[in-house]
Enzyme design. Structure first.
Site, PDB file in Angstrom:
ATOM      1  N   LYS A   1      44.830  43.147  37.871  1.00 56.33           N
ATOM      2  CA  LYS A   1      44.699  41.996  36.958  1.00 56.33           C
ATOM      3  C   LYS A   1      45.324  42.282  35.594  1.00 56.33           C
ATOM      4  O   LYS A   1      46.003  41.437  35.025  1.00 56.33           O
ATOM      5  CB  LYS A   1      43.197  41.638  36.783  1.00 56.33           C
ATOM      6  CG  LYS A   1      42.537  41.204  38.088  1.00 56.33           C
ATOM      7  CD  LYS A   1      41.055  40.955  37.930  1.00 56.33           C
ATOM      8  CE  LYS A   1      40.230  42.191  37.715  1.00 56.33           C
ATOM      9  NZ  LYS A   1      40.162  43.119  38.844  1.00 56.33           N
TER      10      LYS A   1
ATOM     11  N   GLN B   1      36.429  42.406  37.617  1.00 56.79           N
ATOM     12  CA  GLN B   1      35.913  42.631  38.969  1.00 56.79           C
ATOM     13  C   GLN B   1      36.674  41.756  39.979  1.00 56.79           C
ATOM     14  O   GLN B   1      37.782  41.355  39.706  1.00 56.79           O
ATOM     15  CB  GLN B   1      34.388  42.379  39.045  1.00 56.79           C
ATOM     16  CG  GLN B   1      33.556  43.425  38.301  1.00 56.79           C
ATOM     17  CD  GLN B   1      33.536  43.237  36.782  1.00 56.79           C
ATOM     18  OE1 GLN B   1      33.197  42.179  36.284  1.00 56.79           O
ATOM     19  NE2 GLN B   1      33.898  44.261  36.042  1.00 56.79           N
TER      20      GLN B   1
ATOM     21  N   GLY C   1      38.217  48.035  34.213  1.00 52.98           N
ATOM     22  CA  GLY C   1      39.272  48.931  33.739  1.00 52.98           C
ATOM     23  C   GLY C   1      40.584  48.304  34.145  1.00 52.98           C
ATOM     24  O   GLY C   1      40.915  48.278  35.326  1.00 52.98           O
ATOM     25  N   HIS C   2      41.279  47.716  33.186  1.00 49.55           N
ATOM     26  CA  HIS C   2      42.505  46.968  33.484  1.00 49.55           C
ATOM     27  C   HIS C   2      43.715  47.727  32.946  1.00 49.55           C
ATOM     28  O   HIS C   2      43.830  47.940  31.740  1.00 49.55           O
ATOM     29  CB  HIS C   2      42.427  45.564  32.876  1.00 49.55           C
ATOM     30  CG  HIS C   2      41.354  44.717  33.499  1.00 49.55           C
ATOM     31  ND1 HIS C   2      41.115  43.409  33.132  1.00 49.55           N
ATOM     32  CD2 HIS C   2      40.469  44.997  34.487  1.00 49.55           C
ATOM     33  CE1 HIS C   2      40.121  42.935  33.870  1.00 49.55           C
ATOM     34  NE2 HIS C   2      39.707  43.874  34.685  1.00 49.55           N
TER      35      HIS C   2
ATOM     36  N   ASP D   1      40.053  45.774  40.793  1.00 47.39           N
ATOM     37  CA  ASP D   1      41.199  46.683  40.721  1.00 47.39           C
ATOM     38  C   ASP D   1      42.431  46.171  41.471  1.00 47.39           C
ATOM     39  O   ASP D   1      43.238  46.954  41.981  1.00 47.39           O
ATOM     40  CB  ASP D   1      40.822  48.090  41.248  1.00 47.39           C
ATOM     41  CG  ASP D   1      39.645  48.673  40.507  1.00 47.39           C
ATOM     42  OD1 ASP D   1      39.508  48.388  39.301  1.00 47.39           O
ATOM     43  OD2 ASP D   1      38.864  49.417  41.133  1.00 47.39           O
TER      44      ASP D   1
HETATM   45  P1  GDP Z   1      42.586  45.749  37.502  1.00 45.83           P
HETATM   46  O1  GDP Z   1      41.219  46.267  37.284  1.00 45.83           O
HETATM   47  O2  GDP Z   1      42.617  44.598  38.446  1.00 45.83           O
HETATM   48  O3  GDP Z   1      43.330  45.447  36.241  1.00 45.83           O
HETATM   49  O4  GDP Z   1      43.391  46.923  38.229  1.00 45.83           O
HETATM   50  P2  GDP Z   1      43.361  48.494  37.826  1.00 45.83           P
HETATM   51  O5  GDP Z   1      44.146  48.687  36.601  1.00 45.83           O
HETATM   52  O6  GDP Z   1      41.977  49.016  37.862  1.00 45.83           O
HETATM   53  O7  GDP Z   1      44.067  49.126  39.074  1.00 45.83           O
HETATM   54  C1  GDP Z   1      45.348  48.738  39.491  1.00 45.83           C
HETATM   55  C2  GDP Z   1      46.251  49.977  39.500  1.00 45.83           C
HETATM   56  O8  GDP Z   1      47.428  49.711  40.220  1.00 45.83           O
HETATM   57  C3  GDP Z   1      46.719  50.384  38.105  1.00 45.83           C
HETATM   58  O9  GDP Z   1      46.858  51.775  38.078  1.00 45.83           O
HETATM   59  C4  GDP Z   1      48.076  49.695  37.983  1.00 45.83           C
HETATM   60  O10 GDP Z   1      48.938  50.365  37.082  1.00 45.83           O
HETATM   61  C5  GDP Z   1      48.579  49.800  39.387  1.00 45.83           C
HETATM   62  N1  GDP Z   1      49.472  48.718  39.840  1.00 45.83           N
HETATM   63  C6  GDP Z   1      49.417  47.396  39.538  1.00 45.83           C
HETATM   64  N2  GDP Z   1      50.326  46.712  40.273  1.00 45.83           N
HETATM   65  C7  GDP Z   1      50.956  47.626  41.051  1.00 45.83           C
HETATM   66  C8  GDP Z   1      51.968  47.538  42.052  1.00 45.83           C
HETATM   67  O11 GDP Z   1      52.466  46.465  42.387  1.00 45.83           O
HETATM   68  N3  GDP Z   1      52.349  48.701  42.648  1.00 45.83           N
HETATM   69  C9  GDP Z   1      51.792  49.911  42.324  1.00 45.83           C
HETATM   70  N4  GDP Z   1      52.220  50.987  42.986  1.00 45.83           N
HETATM   71  N5  GDP Z   1      50.827  50.025  41.403  1.00 45.83           N
HETATM   72  C10 GDP Z   1      50.409  48.891  40.783  1.00 45.83           C
HETATM   73  P1  IMO Z   2      37.868  45.672  37.362  1.00 48.32           P
HETATM   74  O1  IMO Z   2      37.750  44.557  36.370  1.00 48.32           O
HETATM   75  C1  IMO Z   2      36.105  47.737  40.796  1.00 48.32           C
HETATM   76  C2  IMO Z   2      31.738  47.780  41.046  1.00 48.32           C
HETATM   77  C3  IMO Z   2      31.056  49.126  40.891  1.00 48.32           C
HETATM   78  C4  IMO Z   2      29.829  48.903  41.731  1.00 48.32           C
HETATM   79  C5  IMO Z   2      29.484  47.443  41.468  1.00 48.32           C
HETATM   80  C6  IMO Z   2      28.432  47.231  40.388  1.00 48.32           C
HETATM   81  O2  IMO Z   2      38.547  46.881  36.841  1.00 48.32           O
HETATM   82  O3  IMO Z   2      38.438  45.174  38.651  1.00 48.32           O
HETATM   83  P2  IMO Z   2      28.430  47.476  37.744  1.00 48.32           P
HETATM   84  O4  IMO Z   2      28.752  48.641  36.862  1.00 48.32           O
HETATM   85  O5  IMO Z   2      29.263  46.264  37.506  1.00 48.32           O
HETATM   86  O6  IMO Z   2      26.970  47.139  37.752  1.00 48.32           O
HETATM   87  O7  IMO Z   2      28.757  47.992  39.236  1.00 48.32           O
HETATM   88  O8  IMO Z   2      30.690  46.831  41.052  1.00 48.32           O
HETATM   89  N1  IMO Z   2      32.655  47.417  39.941  1.00 48.32           N
HETATM   90  C7  IMO Z   2      33.986  47.444  40.023  1.00 48.32           C
HETATM   91  N2  IMO Z   2      34.794  47.854  41.011  1.00 48.32           N
HETATM   92  N3  IMO Z   2      36.645  47.211  39.675  1.00 48.32           N
HETATM   93  C8  IMO Z   2      35.857  46.774  38.685  1.00 48.32           C
HETATM   94  O9  IMO Z   2      36.341  46.131  37.582  1.00 48.32           O
HETATM   95  C9  IMO Z   2      34.456  46.918  38.807  1.00 48.32           C
HETATM   96  N4  IMO Z   2      33.406  46.616  38.017  1.00 48.32           N
HETATM   97  C10 IMO Z   2      32.312  46.916  38.730  1.00 48.32           C
HETATM   98  O10 IMO Z   2      31.860  50.170  41.378  1.00 48.32           O
HETATM   99  O11 IMO Z   2      30.156  49.008  43.098  1.00 48.32           O
HETATM  100 MG    MG Z   3      40.144  48.081  37.364  1.00 52.63          MG
END
Ligand code: GDP
Ligand code: IMO
Ligand code: MG
Length: 427
Positions: free
Chosen positions: A19, A233, A43-44, A16
């Protein structure tokens, strides 16, 4: 960006990091974007023009017209979830029939893999991993146990029979764990109803292009195409180097690109490593810099730190430099990208962990025990910038960046200060 080499973008913390946003922002420089590991546990998020998309199985290049997207052999696919994702994008005006490729060798997540994930977690009780319940662990287990079903198997005449055989074995294992399938639901649906949708998903996917991903990518690189591999991840969830057993079940570090796409190590070009200006983690497991106070709550609220896949509140804490340096070492990161700096705009003082105290000594390395025990962090205080970032880096944020660069030894070339695809500063 090197010719004939594949660039990589990886999360360096616990996932998270942002990415999806960065891959989307970089995609105009690439012809092909590929996922190489993980599955719908990811979840991207991508935001632009007031719209928000969350991708789980599909690479984050899909929102850029003309970009081809490959779901690589190292990824695991849940057909019902993937169908939902593709349909959601179609309704938003993105038709993926010409631009989405799926590797024949990618493994399938069965409904019973998801049931087994739930059964495993229940059996672990307080020691549960806190998985996303998408069937990740059981599917990768079957892959290495040489029992799995792959995308390429869908076409075979005895696919249903293979499915039933594997399902039967799963149900035995589930019963062995004392888990009750009676009344068990998946995403609010009865198991049998869900299974039906799963098979509809299988049929639906047949209109997409299944390819031998390893030839597809190597041929594309030979032809001078620009390719970006998108990690899911984060390094601290890597099955080998994360806080095992509180990890995911794949290699999320740069090495995973070689096996997850079929490219040789010599073909790896730039390695973009992305991290938040602080840390978050979802699920169980050690998190040395975790904050349980109002500062942690401020990070969660300002940063909207709630899971993009499960909606769970993310645990929040200060930046952990020994862990970041470890992740940089494991993947040979060439360029760092710092995300979500804006979340700490109001902070008067920031803290960063620069070492851990363990067994009465200070260390800058992660000992084996860091897998299961929470190390006590040693902090350095840094003054906050206390102003909004808008296209220009305030001096005190520049000082924070320099501090991190000096510690880690890799330049921070990209600073993100908001969720929109345009809210970035290139240094
Ligand atoms: P990922 O799994 O690495 O793609 O990240 P996620 O989408 O799960 O979580 C990142 C969250 O931060 C999302 O809600 C993005 O919209 C948000 N986000 C990304 N970059 C920034 C930033 O520079 N500032 C803020 N405030 N939010 C950001
Ligand atoms: P993105 O790509 C954050 C965590 C789960 C749990 C552990 C194992 O959005 O960054 P799993 O379902 O993979 O067997 O769970 O890994 N986890 C993540 N945490 N971002 C993710 O993906 C994750 N994918 C798995 O919360 O602790
Ligand atoms: Mg994510």
């Amino acid at each position: 960006m090197d010719n004939h080499k594949i660039d990589i973008l990886l999360g360096l913390q616990w996932g998270d990091e942002g990415k999806g946003k960065v891959v989307d922002a970089l995609t105009p420089n690439y012809d092909i974007v590929c996922r190489f590991q993980g599955g719908p546990n990811a979840g991207h998020t991508i935001e632009f023009e007031g719209k928000k998309f969350v991708l789980h199985n599909i690479p984050s290049g899909v929102l850029t017209p003309g970009c081809v997207n490959l779901i690589g052999n190292g990824v695991i696919i849940e057909p019902h979830i993937l169908k939902g994702e593709i349909e959601g994008l179609r309704e938003a005006g993105f038709d993926l029939r010409k631009t989405l490729m799926i590797a024949n060798r990618a493994h399938l997540i069965l409904p019973t893999h998801r049931a087994m994930d739930a059964a495993n977690e229940k059996a672990l009780g307080k020691m549960k991993v806190g998985t996303t319940l998408k069937g990740i662990g059981p599917t990768y287990t079957d892959k290495t146990a040489r029992k799995g079903l792959r995308i390429g198997d869908i076409a075979s005449a005895d696919f249903r029979e293979k499915y039933e055989n594997l399902k039967r074995a799963h149900l035995q294992q589930i019963a062995g764990l004392g888990f009750e399938m009676q009344g068990f639901q998946l995403d609010g649906l009865d198991f049998a109803e869900y299974e039906k949708l799963w098979f509809e998903g299988i049929e639906y996917l047949k209109q997409y292009q299944f390819v031998d991903g390893e030839y597809f990518i190597n041929d594309a690189l030979d032809a001078g195409k620009k390719v970006l591999a998108e990690g899911a991840q984060g390094s601290m969830l890597d099955v080998d180097f994360g806080s095992y057993p509180f990890v995911t079940s794949s290699n999320v570090i740069a090495a995973g690109v070689c096996s997850g796409l079929g490219v040789a190590p010599s073909r790896i070009g730039k390695v973009y490593g992305i991290f938040k200006a602080y840390c978050t983690r979802v699920g169980t497991g050690p998190f040395p810099t975790e904050l349980f106070d109002e500062t942690g709550e401020m990070l969660r609220q300002n940063g909207h730190e709630f899971g993009a896949t499960t909606g769970r509140p993310r645990r929040c804490g200060w930046l952990d430099l020994p862990a970041l340096k470890y992740a940089v070492m494991l993947s040979g990161v060439t360029d760092l990208m710092m995300m979500k700096s804006d979340v700490m705009d109001d902070f008067a003082t920031l803290k960063v962990a620069t070492a851990y105290r363990y067994n009465g000594q200070e260390t800058k390395q992660l000992p084996f025990a860091a897998c299961t025990e929470t190390m006590e962090p040693v902090y350095t205080k840094i003054p906050g910038w206390q102003q909004k970032i808008d296209g220009k880096i305030p001096q005190k944020l520049e000082d924070y960046i320099t501090f991190i660069e000096n510690y880690v030894g890799v330049p921070i070339k990209f600073v993100s200060y908001g969720p929109d695809r345009t809210q970035n500063i290139i240094r």
